[in-house]
Write an enzyme that holds these catalytic residues in place. Structure first.
Site, PDB file in Angstrom:
ATOM      1  N   GLU A 189      13.578   2.708 -22.181  1.00 33.88           N
ATOM      2  CA  GLU A 189      12.947   1.396 -22.228  1.00 33.88           C
ATOM      3  C   GLU A 189      12.999   0.707 -23.590  1.00 33.88           C
ATOM      4  O   GLU A 189      13.236  -0.518 -23.641  1.00 33.88           O
ATOM      5  CB  GLU A 189      11.488   1.497 -21.743  1.00 33.88           C
ATOM      6  CG  GLU A 189      11.331   1.669 -20.242  1.00 33.88           C
ATOM      7  CD  GLU A 189      11.336   3.124 -19.802  1.00 33.88           C
ATOM      8  OE1 GLU A 189      10.932   3.404 -18.665  1.00 33.88           O
ATOM      9  OE2 GLU A 189      11.757   3.986 -20.606  1.00 33.88           O
ATOM     10  N   ALA A 201      13.999   1.244 -13.067  1.00 40.53           N
ATOM     11  CA  ALA A 201      13.530   0.027 -12.409  1.00 40.53           C
ATOM     12  C   ALA A 201      14.691  -0.943 -12.232  1.00 40.53           C
ATOM     13  O   ALA A 201      15.724  -0.827 -12.887  1.00 40.53           O
ATOM     14  CB  ALA A 201      12.428  -0.627 -13.238  1.00 40.53           C
ATOM     15  N   GLU A 247       9.415   8.358 -14.662  1.00 41.04           N
ATOM     16  CA  GLU A 247       7.963   8.256 -14.557  1.00 41.04           C
ATOM     17  C   GLU A 247       7.473   8.591 -13.154  1.00 41.04           C
ATOM     18  O   GLU A 247       6.385   9.133 -12.983  1.00 41.04           O
ATOM     19  CB  GLU A 247       7.513   6.870 -14.996  1.00 41.04           C
ATOM     20  CG  GLU A 247       7.707   6.661 -16.507  1.00 41.04           C
ATOM     21  CD  GLU A 247       7.367   5.264 -16.969  1.00 41.04           C
ATOM     22  OE1 GLU A 247       6.477   5.132 -17.828  1.00 41.04           O
ATOM     23  OE2 GLU A 247       7.992   4.307 -16.475  1.00 41.04           O
ATOM     24  N   GLY A 277      11.716   4.180 -14.939  1.00 40.24           N
ATOM     25  CA  GLY A 277      10.737   4.297 -13.867  1.00 40.24           C
ATOM     26  C   GLY A 277      11.011   5.482 -12.962  1.00 40.24           C
ATOM     27  O   GLY A 277      10.078   6.049 -12.382  1.00 40.24           O
TER      28      GLY A 277
END
Length: 306
Positions: A189, A123, A169, A166
Protein backbone atom coordinates in the site's frame (compact mmCIF):
# COMPACT_ATOMS: atom_id res chain seq x y z
CA UNK A 1 -5.70 -37.30 4.72
CA UNK A 2 -4.75 -36.52 8.31
CA UNK A 3 -4.38 -33.10 9.83
CA UNK A 4 -1.16 -31.35 8.78
CA UNK A 5 1.50 -30.95 11.40
CA UNK A 6 1.71 -27.37 12.63
CA UNK A 7 4.77 -25.56 11.41
CA UNK A 8 5.66 -28.28 8.93
CA UNK A 9 6.24 -28.21 5.21
CA UNK A 10 4.29 -30.98 3.49
CA UNK A 11 5.15 -32.51 0.15
CA UNK A 12 8.42 -33.34 -1.59
CA UNK A 13 8.22 -30.59 -4.14
CA UNK A 14 7.71 -27.70 -1.75
CA UNK A 15 10.31 -25.13 -2.77
CA UNK A 16 11.71 -21.90 -1.46
CA UNK A 17 11.55 -18.60 -3.27
CA UNK A 18 15.26 -18.80 -4.04
CA UNK A 19 16.84 -18.88 -7.46
CA UNK A 20 17.54 -22.56 -6.98
CA UNK A 21 13.89 -23.45 -6.53
CA UNK A 22 11.81 -20.39 -7.26
CA UNK A 23 8.10 -20.81 -7.68
CA UNK A 24 6.98 -19.04 -10.82
CA UNK A 25 5.09 -15.86 -10.10
CA UNK A 26 1.98 -15.61 -12.29
CA UNK A 27 1.50 -12.38 -14.19
CA UNK A 28 -0.80 -9.98 -12.40
CA UNK A 29 -3.56 -8.14 -14.15
CA UNK A 30 -5.39 -4.89 -13.63
CA UNK A 31 -7.58 -4.31 -10.66
CA UNK A 32 -5.41 -5.70 -7.89
CA UNK A 33 -3.40 -3.87 -5.26
CA UNK A 34 -0.02 -5.47 -5.92
CA UNK A 35 3.61 -4.35 -5.71
CA UNK A 36 4.62 -1.81 -8.31
CA UNK A 37 8.11 -1.74 -9.76
CA UNK A 38 10.76 -4.33 -10.62
CA UNK A 39 12.61 -3.94 -7.33
CA UNK A 40 9.91 -5.78 -5.37
CA UNK A 41 11.27 -9.08 -4.14
CA UNK A 42 10.24 -12.08 -2.10
CA UNK A 43 11.76 -12.86 1.23
CA UNK A 44 14.34 -15.16 -0.39
CA UNK A 45 17.94 -14.52 0.49
CA UNK A 46 19.26 -15.80 -2.82
CA UNK A 47 16.76 -14.81 -5.44
CA UNK A 48 13.79 -12.64 -6.30
CA UNK A 49 10.48 -13.08 -8.09
CA UNK A 50 9.62 -10.03 -10.15
CA UNK A 51 6.07 -8.78 -10.09
CA UNK A 52 5.05 -6.91 -13.25
CA UNK A 53 3.69 -3.42 -12.84
CA UNK A 54 -0.07 -3.25 -12.76
CA UNK A 55 -2.28 -1.18 -14.98
CA UNK A 56 -5.53 0.49 -14.04
CA UNK A 57 -8.44 -1.68 -13.05
CA UNK A 58 -11.98 -1.87 -14.32
CA UNK A 59 -15.32 -1.30 -12.70
CA UNK A 60 -17.47 -3.87 -10.96
CA UNK A 61 -19.81 -6.25 -12.75
CA UNK A 62 -22.82 -8.21 -11.61
CA UNK A 63 -20.98 -11.54 -11.81
CA UNK A 64 -20.84 -13.26 -8.37
CA UNK A 65 -17.45 -12.86 -6.74
CA UNK A 66 -17.59 -15.77 -4.28
CA UNK A 67 -18.40 -19.43 -4.88
CA UNK A 68 -19.92 -20.98 -1.76
CA UNK A 69 -19.98 -24.68 -0.85
CA UNK A 70 -22.18 -24.93 2.26
CA UNK A 71 -22.13 -28.10 4.34
CA UNK A 72 -23.59 -29.10 7.69
CA UNK A 73 -20.48 -28.28 9.71
CA UNK A 74 -18.48 -25.97 7.42
CA UNK A 75 -18.66 -23.54 4.54
CA UNK A 76 -16.00 -23.28 1.84
CA UNK A 77 -15.96 -19.81 0.27
CA UNK A 78 -13.82 -19.42 -2.84
CA UNK A 79 -12.93 -15.96 -4.13
CA UNK A 80 -13.77 -16.53 -7.77
CA UNK A 81 -12.59 -13.63 -9.87
CA UNK A 82 -9.47 -15.17 -11.44
CA UNK A 83 -9.45 -12.81 -14.41
CA UNK A 84 -8.76 -10.02 -11.87
CA UNK A 85 -6.59 -12.18 -9.62
CA UNK A 86 -9.50 -12.26 -7.16
CA UNK A 87 -9.16 -8.54 -6.47
CA UNK A 88 -11.48 -7.47 -3.65
CA UNK A 89 -14.00 -4.93 -4.90
CA UNK A 90 -17.23 -3.58 -3.42
CA UNK A 91 -19.24 -6.52 -4.78
CA UNK A 92 -16.86 -8.94 -3.04
CA UNK A 93 -17.26 -7.00 0.21
CA UNK A 94 -21.04 -7.14 -0.12
CA UNK A 95 -20.96 -10.91 -0.68
CA UNK A 96 -18.65 -11.41 2.30
CA UNK A 97 -21.10 -9.47 4.48
CA UNK A 98 -23.93 -11.71 3.28
CA UNK A 99 -21.86 -14.79 4.06
CA UNK A 100 -21.04 -13.47 7.54
CA UNK A 101 -24.71 -12.86 8.23
CA UNK A 102 -25.44 -16.50 7.39
CA UNK A 103 -22.59 -17.80 9.59
CA UNK A 104 -23.58 -15.56 12.48
CA UNK A 105 -27.09 -16.99 12.27
CA UNK A 106 -25.92 -20.59 11.86
CA UNK A 107 -22.32 -20.91 13.09
CA UNK A 108 -20.02 -23.20 11.10
CA UNK A 109 -16.31 -23.32 10.37
CA UNK A 110 -15.40 -21.14 7.39
CA UNK A 111 -12.69 -22.10 4.90
CA UNK A 112 -11.57 -19.15 2.74
CA UNK A 113 -9.62 -19.81 -0.44
CA UNK A 114 -9.11 -18.39 -3.92
CA UNK A 115 -9.62 -19.67 -7.46
CA UNK A 116 -7.00 -19.87 -10.17
CA UNK A 117 -3.92 -20.49 -8.03
CA UNK A 118 -4.15 -17.17 -6.20
CA UNK A 119 -5.77 -16.09 -2.95
CA UNK A 120 -6.36 -12.39 -3.61
CA UNK A 121 -3.96 -9.91 -5.20
CA UNK A 122 -5.45 -7.02 -3.26
CA UNK A 123 -8.16 -4.43 -3.54
CA UNK A 124 -9.56 -3.28 -6.86
CA UNK A 125 -7.35 -0.28 -7.65
CA UNK A 126 -9.87 1.27 -10.02
CA UNK A 127 -12.36 1.54 -7.16
CA UNK A 128 -9.69 2.34 -4.58
CA UNK A 129 -8.42 5.28 -6.61
CA UNK A 130 -11.84 6.92 -6.55
CA UNK A 131 -12.49 6.47 -2.84
CA UNK A 132 -12.46 9.56 -0.63
CA UNK A 133 -11.60 10.38 2.96
CA UNK A 134 -15.19 9.66 3.92
CA UNK A 135 -14.87 6.19 2.38
CA UNK A 136 -11.71 5.62 4.42
CA UNK A 137 -13.53 6.56 7.62
CA UNK A 138 -16.26 4.04 6.77
CA UNK A 139 -13.64 1.26 6.77
CA UNK A 140 -15.17 -0.60 3.83
CA UNK A 141 -12.72 -3.52 3.86
CA UNK A 142 -11.77 -3.22 7.53
CA UNK A 143 -15.38 -3.62 8.64
CA UNK A 144 -16.02 -6.84 6.75
CA UNK A 145 -12.62 -8.32 7.66
CA UNK A 146 -13.33 -7.56 11.32
CA UNK A 147 -16.69 -9.25 10.98
CA UNK A 148 -14.95 -12.32 9.56
CA UNK A 149 -12.44 -12.24 12.42
CA UNK A 150 -15.27 -12.28 14.97
CA UNK A 151 -17.38 -15.03 13.40
CA UNK A 152 -18.48 -17.48 16.12
CA UNK A 153 -16.65 -20.50 14.67
CA UNK A 154 -13.05 -20.74 13.43
CA UNK A 155 -11.96 -19.33 10.07
CA UNK A 156 -9.30 -21.17 8.05
CA UNK A 157 -7.51 -19.36 5.21
CA UNK A 158 -6.18 -21.80 2.59
CA UNK A 159 -3.76 -19.55 0.72
CA UNK A 160 -2.26 -20.30 -2.68
CA UNK A 161 -0.24 -17.78 -4.67
CA UNK A 162 -0.53 -14.07 -4.00
CA UNK A 163 -2.14 -12.66 -0.84
CA UNK A 164 -1.35 -8.97 -1.22
CA UNK A 165 -2.80 -5.76 0.19
CA UNK A 166 -6.42 -6.39 1.08
CA UNK A 167 -5.92 -10.05 0.18
CA UNK A 168 -3.22 -10.35 2.84
CA UNK A 169 -5.42 -8.53 5.35
CA UNK A 170 -8.26 -10.96 4.63
CA UNK A 171 -5.89 -13.84 5.39
CA UNK A 172 -4.68 -12.10 8.58
CA UNK A 173 -8.31 -12.06 9.78
CA UNK A 174 -8.43 -15.87 9.81
CA UNK A 175 -7.77 -17.93 12.94
CA UNK A 176 -5.62 -20.46 11.05
CA UNK A 177 -3.63 -19.97 7.84
CA UNK A 178 -2.16 -22.74 5.71
CA UNK A 179 -0.61 -22.35 2.27
CA UNK A 180 1.42 -23.67 -0.63
CA UNK A 181 5.02 -23.10 -1.69
CA UNK A 182 3.70 -20.53 -4.17
CA UNK A 183 2.43 -18.21 -1.40
CA UNK A 184 3.50 -14.58 -1.52
CA UNK A 185 2.38 -12.27 1.31
CA UNK A 186 2.82 -8.52 1.22
CA UNK A 187 1.30 -5.11 1.88
CA UNK A 188 2.39 -2.79 -0.95
CA UNK A 189 0.00 0.00 0.00
CA UNK A 190 2.67 2.66 0.76
CA UNK A 191 3.88 2.35 -2.83
CA UNK A 192 0.38 3.36 -3.90
CA UNK A 193 0.23 6.32 -1.54
CA UNK A 194 -1.94 4.74 1.15
CA UNK A 195 -1.54 2.59 4.27
CA UNK A 196 -2.65 -0.95 5.00
CA UNK A 197 -5.73 0.11 6.93
CA UNK A 198 -7.88 -3.02 6.88
CA UNK A 199 -6.22 -4.88 9.72
CA UNK A 200 -2.52 -5.22 8.92
CA UNK A 201 -1.34 -2.57 11.38
CA UNK A 202 -2.84 -4.36 14.38
CA UNK A 203 -3.37 -7.99 13.32
CA UNK A 204 0.01 -8.60 11.73
CA UNK A 205 1.94 -7.60 14.91
CA UNK A 206 -0.23 -10.01 16.88
CA UNK A 207 0.70 -12.82 14.47
CA UNK A 208 4.40 -12.25 13.71
CA UNK A 209 5.49 -9.69 16.31
CA UNK A 210 5.86 -5.91 16.15
CA UNK A 211 9.37 -5.79 14.68
CA UNK A 212 8.64 -8.13 11.78
CA UNK A 213 5.28 -6.49 11.08
CA UNK A 214 6.97 -3.08 11.07
CA UNK A 215 9.54 -4.22 8.55
CA UNK A 216 6.94 -5.65 6.19
CA UNK A 217 4.55 -2.71 6.40
CA UNK A 218 7.22 0.00 6.19
CA UNK A 219 9.21 -1.56 3.33
CA UNK A 220 6.28 -3.11 1.42
CA UNK A 221 8.42 -6.21 1.01
CA UNK A 222 6.84 -9.43 -0.24
CA UNK A 223 7.69 -12.65 1.61
CA UNK A 224 7.51 -16.21 0.35
CA UNK A 225 6.11 -19.37 1.92
CA UNK A 226 9.33 -20.31 3.71
CA UNK A 227 9.53 -16.98 5.51
CA UNK A 228 5.80 -16.96 6.26
CA UNK A 229 6.14 -20.45 7.74
CA UNK A 230 9.18 -19.52 9.82
CA UNK A 231 7.42 -16.43 11.16
CA UNK A 232 4.22 -18.29 12.06
CA UNK A 233 2.13 -16.48 9.48
CA UNK A 234 1.47 -19.92 7.99
CA UNK A 235 1.13 -23.00 10.17
CA UNK A 236 1.84 -25.50 7.39
CA UNK A 237 2.67 -25.69 3.68
CA UNK A 238 1.17 -28.19 1.24
CA UNK A 239 1.21 -29.07 -2.43
CA UNK A 240 -1.38 -26.98 -4.32
CA UNK A 241 -3.58 -29.97 -5.11
CA UNK A 242 -3.58 -31.01 -1.44
CA UNK A 243 -4.27 -27.58 0.06
CA UNK A 244 -8.05 -27.82 0.29
CA UNK A 245 -7.83 -31.37 1.65
CA UNK A 246 -5.52 -30.09 4.39
CA UNK A 247 -8.03 -27.35 5.22
CA UNK A 248 -10.80 -29.94 5.42
CA UNK A 249 -8.64 -32.10 7.71
CA UNK A 250 -8.37 -29.16 10.12
CA UNK A 251 -12.12 -28.56 9.83
CA UNK A 252 -12.68 -32.27 10.57
CA UNK A 253 -10.70 -31.95 13.80
CA UNK A 254 -12.74 -28.90 14.77
CA UNK A 255 -16.01 -30.68 13.92
CA UNK A 256 -15.11 -33.57 16.24
CA UNK A 257 -15.11 -31.21 19.21
CA UNK A 258 -17.99 -29.61 21.05
CA UNK A 259 -19.43 -26.78 18.98
CA UNK A 260 -20.17 -24.69 22.05
CA UNK A 261 -16.74 -25.28 23.53
CA UNK A 262 -15.18 -24.27 20.21
CA UNK A 263 -17.23 -21.08 20.07
CA UNK A 264 -16.30 -20.16 23.64
CA UNK A 265 -12.62 -21.01 23.06
CA UNK A 266 -12.55 -18.57 20.14
CA UNK A 267 -14.33 -15.99 22.28
CA UNK A 268 -11.65 -16.37 24.96
CA UNK A 269 -8.86 -16.08 22.39
CA UNK A 270 -10.29 -12.82 21.07
CA UNK A 271 -10.89 -11.28 24.50
CA UNK A 272 -8.55 -8.47 25.63
CA UNK A 273 -5.82 -9.49 28.07
CA UNK A 274 -7.43 -7.40 30.77
CA UNK A 275 -10.54 -9.62 30.62
CA UNK A 276 -8.53 -12.69 31.64
CA UNK A 277 -8.76 -14.74 33.77
CA UNK A 278 -12.27 -13.63 34.72
CA UNK A 279 -13.73 -14.33 31.29
CA UNK A 280 -12.26 -17.83 31.24
CA UNK A 281 -14.04 -18.67 34.46
CA UNK A 282 -17.36 -17.37 33.18
CA UNK A 283 -17.10 -19.27 29.90
CA UNK A 284 -16.01 -22.42 31.70
CA UNK A 285 -18.93 -22.09 34.10
CA UNK A 286 -21.36 -22.30 31.22
CA UNK A 287 -19.67 -25.41 29.88
CA UNK A 288 -19.36 -27.10 33.28
CA UNK A 289 -23.14 -26.93 33.64
CA UNK A 290 -23.85 -28.26 30.14
CA UNK A 291 -25.23 -31.68 29.24
CA UNK A 292 -22.70 -31.94 26.41
CA UNK A 293 -19.78 -31.74 28.85
CA UNK A 294 -21.22 -34.53 31.01
CA UNK A 295 -21.96 -36.72 27.98
CA UNK A 296 -18.48 -36.30 26.50
CA UNK A 297 -16.68 -36.87 29.79
CA UNK A 298 -18.80 -39.93 30.59
CA UNK A 299 -18.00 -41.40 27.17
CA UNK A 300 -14.29 -40.72 27.75
CA UNK A 301 -14.32 -42.50 31.13
CA UNK A 302 -16.21 -45.46 29.72
CA UNK A 303 -13.70 -45.84 26.90
CA UNK A 304 -10.87 -45.90 29.43
CA UNK A 305 -12.54 -48.82 31.26
CA UNK A 306 -12.46 -51.00 28.14
Amino acid sequence: MGEPTAGARVGPEASTGSAAGAAEVPELVEGACAPVGPEVSTGSATGTSEVPELVEGTGATTVPRIRVDARDDRVVATLDRPERRNAIDQATVDELHALCAELEERPRTLVLTGAGGIFAAGADIAQLRERTGDDARRGINATVFDRIRHLPMPVIAAVDGFALGGGAELAYAADIRIGTARVRFGNPEPGLGIIAAAGASWRLPEIVGHARASELLLTARVIDADEALAWGLLSSVHEPDALLAAAHAIADRIAANSVRATILTKRALLAPRADHPAIDGELQAELFDSADKRTRMTAFLERKKK
